[in-house]
Design a protein around this motif. Structure first.
Motif, PDB file in Angstrom:
ATOM      1  N   SER A   1       0.832  -1.204   0.000  1.00 28.33           N
ATOM      2  CA  SER A   1       0.000   0.000   0.000  1.00 28.33           C
ATOM      3  C   SER A   1       0.869   1.257   0.000  1.00 28.33           C
ATOM      4  CB  SER A   1      -0.923  -0.007   1.231  1.00 28.33           C
ATOM      5  OG  SER A   1      -1.623   1.208   1.348  1.00 28.33           O
ATOM      6  N   GLU A   2       1.951   1.221   0.771  1.00 29.36           N
ATOM      7  CA  GLU A   2       2.842   2.378   0.811  1.00 29.36           C
ATOM      8  C   GLU A   2       3.541   2.574  -0.533  1.00 29.36           C
ATOM      9  OE1 GLU A   2       5.443   1.949   4.134  1.00 29.36           O
ATOM     10  OE2 GLU A   2       3.827   2.099   5.595  1.00 29.36           O
ATOM     11  N   MET A   3       3.916   1.475  -1.196  1.00 31.56           N
ATOM     12  CA  MET A   3       4.550   1.573  -2.502  1.00 31.56           C
ATOM     13  C   MET A   3       3.627   2.257  -3.503  1.00 31.56           C
ATOM     14  SD  MET A   3       6.267  -2.210  -2.423  1.00 31.56           S
ATOM     15  CE  MET A   3       6.786  -2.252  -4.120  1.00 31.56           C
ATOM     16  N   THR A   4       2.355   1.908  -3.462  1.00 32.91           N
ATOM     17  CA  THR A   4       1.378   2.573  -4.329  1.00 32.91           C
ATOM     18  C   THR A   4       1.298   4.054  -4.004  1.00 32.91           C
ATOM     19  OG1 THR A   4       0.086   0.530  -4.502  1.00 32.91           O
ATOM     20  CG2 THR A   4      -1.043   2.589  -5.032  1.00 32.91           C
ATOM     21  N   GLU A   5       1.333   4.372  -2.719  1.00 35.02           N
ATOM     22  CA  GLU A   5       1.291   5.774  -2.292  1.00 35.02           C
ATOM     23  C   GLU A   5       2.500   6.544  -2.802  1.00 35.02           C
ATOM     24  OE1 GLU A   5       1.833   8.303   1.845  1.00 35.02           O
ATOM     25  OE2 GLU A   5       0.997   6.272   1.952  1.00 35.02           O
ATOM     26  N   TYR A   6       3.701   5.915  -2.767  1.00 36.17           N
ATOM     27  CA  TYR A   6       4.904   6.592  -3.233  1.00 36.17           C
ATOM     28  C   TYR A   6       4.804   6.942  -4.721  1.00 36.17           C
ATOM     29  CZ  TYR A   6       6.832   4.651   1.116  1.00 36.17           C
ATOM     30  OH  TYR A   6       7.052   4.302   2.427  1.00 36.17           O
ATOM     31  N   ARG A   7       4.191   6.052  -5.490  1.00 33.52           N
ATOM     32  CA  ARG A   7       4.026   6.335  -6.916  1.00 33.52           C
ATOM     33  C   ARG A   7       2.987   7.433  -7.131  1.00 33.52           C
ATOM     34  NH1 ARG A   7       4.256   0.461  -7.146  1.00 33.52           N
ATOM     35  NH2 ARG A   7       6.343  -0.158  -7.858  1.00 33.52           N
ATOM     36  N   GLN A   8       1.872   7.322  -6.438  1.00 34.90           N
ATOM     37  CA  GLN A   8       0.809   8.309  -6.623  1.00 34.90           C
ATOM     38  C   GLN A   8       1.229   9.693  -6.145  1.00 34.90           C
ATOM     39  OE1 GLN A   8      -2.497   6.515  -4.523  1.00 34.90           O
ATOM     40  NE2 GLN A   8      -3.105   5.257  -6.296  1.00 34.90           N
ATOM     41  N   SER A   9       2.114   9.734  -5.134  1.00 36.18           N
ATOM     42  CA  SER A   9       2.566  11.022  -4.600  1.00 36.18           C
ATOM     43  C   SER A   9       3.721  11.612  -5.406  1.00 36.18           C
ATOM     44  CB  SER A   9       2.993  10.866  -3.138  1.00 36.18           C
ATOM     45  OG  SER A   9       1.923  10.412  -2.338  1.00 36.18           O
ATOM     46  N   GLY A  10       4.230  10.859  -6.369  1.00 42.09           N
ATOM     47  CA  GLY A  10       5.287  11.379  -7.228  1.00 42.09           C
ATOM     48  C   GLY A  10       6.689  11.161  -6.720  1.00 42.09           C
ATOM     49  N   TYR A  11       6.841  10.446  -5.609  1.00 41.09           N
ATOM     50  CA  TYR A  11       8.194  10.146  -5.139  1.00 41.09           C
ATOM     51  C   TYR A  11       8.894   9.210  -6.129  1.00 41.09           C
ATOM     52  CZ  TYR A  11       6.542  12.090  -0.714  1.00 41.09           C
ATOM     53  OH  TYR A  11       6.020  12.917   0.247  1.00 41.09           O
ATOM     54  N   TRP A  12       8.161   8.228  -6.595  1.00 49.33           N
ATOM     55  CA  TRP A  12       8.693   7.284  -7.575  1.00 49.33           C
ATOM     56  C   TRP A  12       8.195   7.686  -8.960  1.00 49.33           C
ATOM     57  CZ3 TRP A  12       7.836   1.817  -4.958  1.00 49.33           C
ATOM     58  CH2 TRP A  12       8.637   1.748  -3.803  1.00 49.33           C
ATOM     59  N   LYS A  13       9.120   7.892  -9.884  1.00 48.90           N
ATOM     60  CA  LYS A  13       8.799   8.427 -11.203  1.00 48.90           C
ATOM     61  C   LYS A  13       8.668   7.356 -12.290  1.00 48.90           C
ATOM     62  CE  LYS A  13       9.125  12.884 -10.106  1.00 48.90           C
ATOM     63  NZ  LYS A  13       7.969  13.809 -10.175  1.00 48.90           N
ATOM     64  N   GLY A  14       8.983   6.104 -11.948  1.00 44.37           N
ATOM     65  CA  GLY A  14       8.849   5.052 -12.956  1.00 44.37           C
ATOM     66  C   GLY A  14       9.928   5.073 -14.016  1.00 44.37           C
ATOM     67  N   GLU A  15      11.146   5.509 -13.639  1.00 44.99           N
ATOM     68  CA  GLU A  15      12.249   5.590 -14.607  1.00 44.99           C
ATOM     69  C   GLU A  15      13.353   4.620 -14.232  1.00 44.99           C
ATOM     70  OE1 GLU A  15      14.307   9.276 -16.799  1.00 44.99           O
ATOM     71  OE2 GLU A  15      14.855   9.161 -14.669  1.00 44.99           O
ATOM     72  N   LEU A  16      13.878   3.914 -15.223  1.00 44.37           N
ATOM     73  CA  LEU A  16      15.038   3.059 -15.021  1.00 44.37           C
ATOM     74  C   LEU A  16      16.301   3.910 -14.948  1.00 44.37           C
ATOM     75  CD1 LEU A  16      14.116   0.413 -17.730  1.00 44.37           C
ATOM     76  CD2 LEU A  16      14.135  -0.022 -15.279  1.00 44.37           C
ATOM     77  N   LEU A  17      17.282   3.480 -14.136  1.00 42.56           N
ATOM     78  CA  LEU A  17      18.520   4.254 -14.032  1.00 42.56           C
ATOM     79  C   LEU A  17      19.249   4.319 -15.367  1.00 42.56           C
ATOM     80  CD1 LEU A  17      19.926   3.156 -10.546  1.00 42.56           C
ATOM     81  CD2 LEU A  17      18.804   5.303 -11.147  1.00 42.56           C
ATOM     82  N   GLY A  18      19.181   3.245 -16.155  1.00 41.59           N
ATOM     83  CA  GLY A  18      19.788   3.291 -17.476  1.00 41.59           C
ATOM     84  C   GLY A  18      19.161   4.340 -18.364  1.00 41.59           C
ATOM     85  N   SER A  19      17.870   4.580 -18.186  1.00 39.70           N
ATOM     86  CA  SER A  19      17.176   5.634 -18.932  1.00 39.70           C
ATOM     87  C   SER A  19      17.489   7.011 -18.374  1.00 39.70           C
ATOM     88  CB  SER A  19      15.660   5.389 -18.901  1.00 39.70           C
ATOM     89  OG  SER A  19      15.332   4.165 -19.518  1.00 39.70           O
ATOM     90  N   SER A  20      17.820   7.089 -17.075  1.00 46.05           N
ATOM     91  CA  SER A  20      18.173   8.383 -16.480  1.00 46.05           C
ATOM     92  C   SER A  20      19.378   8.979 -17.191  1.00 46.05           C
ATOM     93  CB  SER A  20      18.471   8.218 -14.983  1.00 46.05           C
ATOM     94  OG  SER A  20      17.328   7.794 -14.273  1.00 46.05           O
TER      95      SER A  20
END
Length: 547
Positions: A11-30
């Motif tokens: 549930s917290e992981m979902t919250e981190y994504r919805q709150s924008g903490y996690w952007k869904g980007e791979l480090l190789g793509s960074s």
């Protein structure tokens, strides 16, 4: 990978994504994004190399193609043991790009540690330097390769040994053209950091693309980094502190330049600060102390005028040393408390001076959650009291890799991580580190398991009983003292050190001193009372000082 994760964690992981903490980007793509944004700006400086963002991006693509051609497949683990050289960064991004997972190792590690990492990770390859500070890493890697069935190849930065491959062979010209996006899911493990020696050998800490990407962005923002930032990597780049607090990657996230120091000496680092106009660096108290002493003797004084912030962490910073940092270096001190497992606390630029001198600041993220509990009962302690730090948050691990029994002890039933650190919180929410529940020696920032050294020393024929304790040291913060009850003639310190080296232990783990006892003091439960041992060692020291 997510041992210890509960429905509440999900549930917290979902919250981190919805709150924008996690952007869904791979480090190789960074790195791909940084190259688009920064292009020809300098990303990385080594002793003989200056790389633009575009050049680093292309190098990572060429290495990714080379690794794939060599048979390294997505999700395979690769032990990377390299010093502070540009190849470390390019190799890691090359592995990210082909979906493989780097397992970070320190240059000081030897056969025992590298074999352990290769075995637990079931690594398919090991990447090492040829010879570093007189030690032949190729020969060591060959021994590990022979001993660990999963290891199929050894890659060498420099001249390879028999049956090994040079990194230069992996650098495939032209393969950067039209390179595909990296495979994988942002929730996947990106790389493994190592635990700080709280058990006999380090455990693997899985850091995901999402959680580490957030850490980089948050640390760079807190430290107010921008394209004019120049970060000096003094400590090993495989340290979390150096890699991403904000470190090398956080600096590149902000569009700045990372400079890799070959060693932490004042001569090397002061010259780089002046030459590259370094604005930020991070060191342990031991290095800070050496630098302060060097400033007294240098004439003319070095040009450190570009330095804005010196981060100090990983070990206790005594107030008398903290007070000297600003006046000596002409910069701001930033105290940092952190762990490879996740949580970071830092003092801020606008904090009161007293807070900067005496605390390790506040948590990096507004989503970090901290509680201070009684180490025995697990119940919260009163405000301001000392207890064990428990935490959870958007960049703190959910479980060590392949360690279910340890995870059962390291996490509460509802997912809080037990750090093993004794802390108290001020009225402003600042953390003050007071010690450790875990039996480790923090020697100049390196965390050394007392149990590991004890298990080795007891093998010496002249040692009947041994207890390793941390003793305060003005330079190292703590030094390692081996207390021994001998079996006959007492051993000499040099004998014990020689045996540990022969058994493949890293040099930083060797005891600094030896004290001989007839018997050890015991607790009411019959265990060696290490608190009384430390007090006795200090009493012996006081008795040796002329009155």
């Amino acid at each position: 990978m997510l041992d210890g994760c509960t429905a509440r964690c999900q549930s917290e992981m979902t919250e981190y994504r919805q709150s924008g903490y996690w952007k869904g980007e791979l480090l190789g793509s960074s790195l791909r994004r940084w190259a688009r944004e920064q292009g020809k700006r300098t990303a990385l400086v080594g002793s003989r190399t200056r790389l633009s963002y575009a050049a680093l991006d292309a190098w990572a693509d060429r290495l990714a193609a080379g690794f794939q051609a060599a048979g390294i497949r997505p999700r395979e683990r690769v032990v990377v043991q390299l010093p502070n050289i540009p190849e470390f960064v390019a190799i890691c991004f090359g592995l990210f790009r082909c979906g493989a997972i780097p397992v970070f190792s320190l240059p000081a590690h030897r056969n025992r540690e590298i074999r352990h990492l290769a075995e637990i990770a079931e690594a398919s390859a090991i990447i090492v330097p040829a010879v570093l500070r007189g030690f032949d890493h190729r020969a060591m890697a060959a021994e590990v390769c022979d001993a660990v069935p999963s290891v199929r190849q050894v890659v060498v930065v420099g001249e390879p040994g028999p049956g090994q491959r040079a990194l230069a062979e992996m650098d495939l010209p032209g393969s950067e053209a039209g390179a595909p996006d990296p495979p994988g899911d942002p929730a996947d493990v990106a790389f493994f950091l190592l635990s700080g020696g709280t058990t006999a050998l380090p455990k693997l800490i899985p850091r995901t693309h999402e959680d580490y990407g957030y850490q980089l962005r948050a640390a760079a923002e807190l430290c107010r980094l921008g394209p004019d930032a120049v970060y000096l990597a003094v400590l090993p780049v495989a340290f979390n502190f150096t890699w991403g607090c904000p470190g090398v990657l956080g600096t590149m996230e902000a569009g700045g330049t990372a400079v890799l120091a070959g060693d932490p000496s004042p001569e090397t680092c002061f010259a780089l600060i002046a030459q590259e106009r370094v604005t930020l660096s991070s060191v342990v108290p031991t290095v800070a102390h050496v630098w302060l002493e060097a400033l007294r003797d240098l004439e003319p004084p070095p040009d450190l005028s570009s330095l804005r912030v010196l981060q100090i962490g990983s070990a206790k910073l005594h107030r008398e040393v903290a007070e000297r940092i600003g006046p000596a270096f002409g910069c701001r001190l930033q105290q940092v408390f952190g762990m490879a497992e996740g949580l970071l606390t830092m003092t801020r630029h606008d904090d009161p001076e007293e807070s900067v001198l005496t605390t390790q600041g506040r948590p990096l993220s507004p989503a970090d959650r901290l509680t201070v509990a009684d180490p025995v009962t697990g119940r919260p302690v009163p405000d301001g009291a000392v207890g064990e730090l428990l935490t959870r948050g958007p960049y703190t691990l959910l479980g060590y890799y392949k360690a279910p029994e340890h995870n059962a002890r390291a996490f509460t039933a509802d997912g809080w991580f037990r750090t093993g650190d004794l802390v108290r919180l001020t009225g402003r929410g600042e953390l003050v580190h007071e010690g450790r529940v875990k039996d480790v020696v923090v020697r100049g920032g390196d965390k050394i398991s007392a149990a590991e050294i004890e298990g080795e020393l007891v093998q010496h024929p002249a040692v009947r009983q041994v207890a390793v304790v941390a003793v305060p040291d003005p330079l190292l913060g703590e030094c390692t003292c081996a207390c021994v009850v001998p079996g006959g003639r007492p051993p000499r310190l040099v004998e014990l050190k020689r045996m540990l080296l022969e058994r493949g232990l890293a040099e930083y783990k060797l005891p600094d001193r030896l004290e001989v006892y007839d018997t050890f003091p015991l607790t009411g439960l019959g265990k060696v009372d290490k608190k009384l041992l430390v007090a006795d060692v200090q009493a012996r020291d006081a008795a040796r000082v002329p009155g």
